[in-house]
Design an enzyme around this catalytic site. Structure first.
Site, mmCIF file in Angstrom:
data_model
loop_
_atom_site.group_PDB
_atom_site.id
_atom_site.type_symbol
_atom_site.label_atom_id
_atom_site.label_comp_id
_atom_site.label_asym_id
_atom_site.label_seq_id
_atom_site.Cartn_x
_atom_site.Cartn_y
_atom_site.Cartn_z
ATOM 1 N N GLU A 40 0.865 -1.192 0.000
ATOM 2 C CA GLU A 40 0.000 0.000 0.000
ATOM 3 C C GLU A 40 0.893 1.231 0.000
ATOM 4 O OE1 GLU A 40 -2.155 2.416 3.595
ATOM 5 O OE2 GLU A 40 -2.303 0.242 3.629
ATOM 6 N N THR A 69 -4.464 5.774 3.105
ATOM 7 C CA THR A 69 -4.861 7.086 3.621
ATOM 8 C C THR A 69 -5.845 7.756 2.664
ATOM 9 O OG1 THR A 69 -2.551 7.207 4.395
ATOM 10 C CG2 THR A 69 -3.996 9.037 4.965
ATOM 11 N N LYS A 125 -9.982 -2.623 8.347
ATOM 12 C CA LYS A 125 -8.680 -2.243 8.881
ATOM 13 C C LYS A 125 -8.887 -1.838 10.341
ATOM 14 C CE LYS A 125 -5.424 1.635 8.432
ATOM 15 N NZ LYS A 125 -5.028 2.762 7.550
#
Length: 206
Positions: A40, A69, A125
């Site tokens: 990521e 993000t 997450k």
């Protein structure tokens, strides 16, 4: 791409965040070379979209390369356009399903977990995982046995081992794995850390 099955297979999600886009790209390349296939790139990385675009060009269409993000639908649109094949958010974000890529959505409390699932999250997450640790994940498994959790935040090698033992789908690892590599640091040390986390993912002792 099936996010859950891919993470279940790899068990590790490397999180690259840095101030040097050239170093960040080298870091992504090195991680993949060292067998950390799920990577990521945080949108807080300098020139993150260019890093994603260049990494996609180098690694090809099948690489498990995502954007992290992601805080809005606009972030998602730019990331997918740059080549991200999945999205990772730090919190609940609306309107991501329209982009047609899997989403790992950030949540912490039981109510947030339910809200993430209602928004179509493919996996949750658990962030910041350091607040509750592996014991908190273990407690969540009783009311949410079917939810694929990926703890993120303060996950070192020992914590990764414990999370996986308590039923995590995979673990997301930032600085304990990447260190300063994305800021221009030592890639040889990155390779050493990658080997350590691969051992953990395979069920060994860190």
């Amino acid at each position: 791409m099936n996010l859950v099955e891919t993470l279940r297979h790899h068990r590790l999600l490397a999180i690259v965040r840095g101030k040097d886009p050239v170093a960040a790209l080298r870091t992504v390349r090195t991680l993949v070379e060292e067998g950390i296939a799920a990577v990521e790139i945080s949108l807080t990385t300098a020139d993150a979209l260019d890093v994603i675009r260049q990494a996609r060009a180098e690694l090809g269409p099948d690489a498990f390369l995502g954007a992290g993000t992601v805080r809005s639908a606009a972030d998602a649109a730019r990331a997918v356009d740059a080549g991200a094949s999945y999205l990772v958010t730090p919190a609940l974000v609306d309107d991501l399903a329209q982009y047609g890529v899997p989403v790992l959505m950030g949540a912490l409390t039981p109510s947030e977990i339910e809200a993430a699932l209602a928004r179509g999250a493919d996996a949750v997450k658990l962030f910041p995982g350091s607040l509750g640790g592996p014991g908190y994940l273990r407690a969540l498994r009783d009311p949410f046995p079917e939810v694929p959790f990926v703890p993120v935040g303060g996950v070192d090698a020992q914590a990764a081992r414990d999370y996986l033992a308590h039923g995590a789908l995979a673990v997301g690892i930032g600085s304990p794995l990447v260190g300063d590599a994305a800021d221009g640091g030592d890639l040889d040390q990155l390779r050493v850390r990658a080997a350590e986390f691969r051992t953990v993912a395979a069920g060994g002792t860190p």
